[in-house]
Design a protein around this motif. Structure first.
Motif, PDB file in Angstrom:
ATOM      1  N   HIS A 195       0.803  -1.211   0.000  1.00 45.02           N
ATOM      2  CA  HIS A 195       0.000   0.000   0.000  1.00 45.02           C
ATOM      3  C   HIS A 195       0.841   1.267   0.000  1.00 45.02           C
ATOM      4  N   PHE A 196       0.210   2.351  -0.454  1.00 42.60           N
ATOM      5  CA  PHE A 196       0.786   3.699  -0.392  1.00 42.60           C
ATOM      6  C   PHE A 196      -0.335   4.696  -0.648  1.00 42.60           C
ATOM      7  N   GLN A 197      -0.041   5.970  -0.418  1.00 38.99           N
ATOM      8  CA  GLN A 197      -0.901   7.059  -0.865  1.00 38.99           C
ATOM      9  C   GLN A 197      -0.083   7.924  -1.805  1.00 38.99           C
ATOM     10  N   THR A 198      -0.732   8.387  -2.888  1.00 36.15           N
ATOM     11  CA  THR A 198      -0.050   9.187  -3.899  1.00 36.15           C
ATOM     12  C   THR A 198      -0.013  10.668  -3.507  1.00 36.15           C
ATOM     13  N   PRO A 199       0.959  11.403  -4.082  1.00 37.80           N
ATOM     14  CA  PRO A 199       1.044  12.846  -3.833  1.00 37.80           C
ATOM     15  C   PRO A 199      -0.230  13.534  -4.317  1.00 37.80           C
ATOM     16  N   PRO A 200      -0.621  14.598  -3.696  1.00 37.22           N
ATOM     17  CA  PRO A 200       0.057  15.300  -2.601  1.00 37.22           C
ATOM     18  C   PRO A 200      -0.303  14.761  -1.222  1.00 37.22           C
ATOM     19  N   ARG A 201      -0.895  13.575  -1.140  1.00 33.81           N
ATOM     20  CA  ARG A 201      -1.343  13.007   0.134  1.00 33.81           C
ATOM     21  C   ARG A 201      -0.501  11.805   0.556  1.00 33.81           C
ATOM     22  N   GLY A 202       0.763  11.773   0.131  1.00 36.06           N
ATOM     23  CA  GLY A 202       1.650  10.677   0.512  1.00 36.06           C
ATOM     24  C   GLY A 202       1.788  10.550   2.021  1.00 36.06           C
ATOM     25  N   GLN A 203       2.129   9.345   2.456  1.00 39.17           N
ATOM     26  CA  GLN A 203       2.259   9.077   3.886  1.00 39.17           C
ATOM     27  C   GLN A 203       3.611   8.449   4.209  1.00 39.17           C
ATOM     28  N   ASP A 204       4.370   9.104   5.094  1.00 35.65           N
ATOM     29  CA  ASP A 204       5.471   8.430   5.780  1.00 35.65           C
ATOM     30  C   ASP A 204       4.808   7.571   6.849  1.00 35.65           C
ATOM     31  N   LYS A 205       5.384   6.391   7.120  1.00 37.65           N
ATOM     32  CA  LYS A 205       4.808   5.505   8.137  1.00 37.65           C
ATOM     33  C   LYS A 205       5.890   5.032   9.101  1.00 37.65           C
ATOM     34  N   LEU A 206       5.522   4.920  10.363  1.00 35.45           N
ATOM     35  CA  LEU A 206       6.375   4.343  11.394  1.00 35.45           C
ATOM     36  C   LEU A 206       5.593   3.167  11.969  1.00 35.45           C
ATOM     37  N   VAL A 207       6.059   1.947  11.673  1.00 38.03           N
ATOM     38  CA  VAL A 207       5.296   0.727  11.912  1.00 38.03           C
ATOM     39  C   VAL A 207       5.917  -0.089  13.035  1.00 38.03           C
ATOM     40  N   LYS A 247       2.145   5.010  12.797  1.00 38.27           N
ATOM     41  CA  LYS A 247       1.934   6.440  12.677  1.00 38.27           C
ATOM     42  C   LYS A 247       2.026   6.818  11.205  1.00 38.27           C
ATOM     43  N   CYS A 248       1.229   7.811  10.789  1.00 41.78           N
ATOM     44  CA  CYS A 248       1.235   8.288   9.406  1.00 41.78           C
ATOM     45  C   CYS A 248       1.392   9.806   9.396  1.00 41.78           C
ATOM     46  N   SER A 249       2.082  10.302   8.376  1.00 41.89           N
ATOM     47  CA  SER A 249       2.325  11.743   8.264  1.00 41.89           C
ATOM     48  C   SER A 249       1.200  12.480   7.544  1.00 41.89           C
ATOM     49  N   ASP A 250       0.186  11.761   7.085  1.00 41.86           N
ATOM     50  CA  ASP A 250      -1.017  12.391   6.534  1.00 41.86           C
ATOM     51  C   ASP A 250      -2.192  11.483   6.863  1.00 41.86           C
ATOM     52  N   THR A 251      -3.371  12.053   6.848  1.00 39.71           N
ATOM     53  CA  THR A 251      -4.568  11.278   7.124  1.00 39.71           C
ATOM     54  C   THR A 251      -4.954  10.454   5.893  1.00 39.71           C
ATOM     55  N   TYR A 252      -5.820   9.481   6.111  1.00 35.18           N
ATOM     56  CA  TYR A 252      -6.269   8.616   5.024  1.00 35.18           C
ATOM     57  C   TYR A 252      -7.028   9.429   3.989  1.00 35.18           C
ATOM     58  N   ALA A 253      -6.669   9.253   2.732  1.00 37.67           N
ATOM     59  CA  ALA A 253      -7.306   9.955   1.614  1.00 37.67           C
ATOM     60  C   ALA A 253      -7.687   8.914   0.568  1.00 37.67           C
ATOM     61  N   PRO A 254      -8.935   8.430   0.565  1.00 34.13           N
ATOM     62  CA  PRO A 254      -9.331   7.357  -0.350  1.00 34.13           C
ATOM     63  C   PRO A 254      -9.021   7.642  -1.819  1.00 34.13           C
ATOM     64  N   SER A 255      -9.111   8.887  -2.237  1.00 34.89           N
ATOM     65  CA  SER A 255      -8.856   9.207  -3.650  1.00 34.89           C
ATOM     66  C   SER A 255      -7.376   9.122  -4.006  1.00 34.89           C
ATOM     67  N   HIS A 256      -6.501   8.977  -3.014  1.00 34.39           N
ATOM     68  CA  HIS A 256      -5.058   8.854  -3.249  1.00 34.39           C
ATOM     69  C   HIS A 256      -4.524   7.484  -2.827  1.00 34.39           C
ATOM     70  N   ASP A 257      -5.425   6.587  -2.490  1.00 32.39           N
ATOM     71  CA  ASP A 257      -5.060   5.249  -2.038  1.00 32.39           C
ATOM     72  C   ASP A 257      -4.581   4.421  -3.226  1.00 32.39           C
TER      73      ASP A 257
END
Length: 192
Positions: free
Chosen positions: A59-71, A130-140
């Protein structure tokens, strides 16, 4: 913009123990900034996977809603993976993975531009991140977990079919994926 351009990192927090148990600091903004992780985390996620060999990803989110993750895994054990999806990266399609468990307390930092996935190695695994942006279904987005062009060596017996969501069975292959992620000049390196 909320971006960290650091590499994928395996983080091994120190545990301070005594007869009562142990204490660990799992996140400190200044300590992580010293490691080159300078994003601001704005959302915490928690998943529970009932069955061993449940696979979530890639999984990932595309720009401009990308997410850094700490798992991290807080119950059970997982094999956690990051795949380089940055266009023009010399390590495009390469992956790194590590076992994260409640016992070892390790964490994986997955920056924007990398696909993320994990395989549970025990029943009843719980993962928080942890994620650096909130979930954005249109960028999933995602890429196929078993794409031979990526070649992830998932640690499960030969012939095992993991538990997958319907969505994770339908992701495109790496060859079909038109990456929106820019290469920042830092290739994927082995986890140390």
């Amino acid at each position: 913009m909320n971006h960290s351009f650091g590499p994928v990192q395996l983080i091994r927090p120190t545990r301070h123990g005594d007869a009562r148990g142990w204490f660990t600091e799992v996140y400190s903004e200044p300590v992580f900034a010293e490691r080159g992780i300078d994003c601001r985390f704005v959302q915490d996620n928690h998943s529970m996977s009932a069955a061993r060999f449940t696979l979530r990803g890639l999984h990932f989110q595309t720009p401009p809603r990308g997410q850094d993750k700490l798992v991290r895994c807080i119950r059970g054990r997982i094999f956690d993976v990051a795949v380089d999806l940055r266009k023009d990266s010399p390590t495009f399609g390469n992956w790194v993975g590590a076992e994260l468990s409640a016992e070892n307390g390790f964490q994986l930092f997955v920056p924007i531009g990398f696909g993320h996935g994990f395989l549970t190695l025990e029943d009843d695994c719980e993962v928080v991140y942890k994620c650096s942006d909130t979930y954005a279904p249109s960028h999933d987005g995602g890429v196929l977990w078993n794409d031979p062009a990526i070649g992830i060596d998932w640690p499960m017996p030969a012939g095992t079919i993991p538990e997958l969501s319907a969505k994770d069975q339908l992701h495109p292959s790496l060859a079909e994926f038109d990456s929106p992620f820019a290469y920042n000049g830092e290739p994927l390196a082995p986890l140390i």
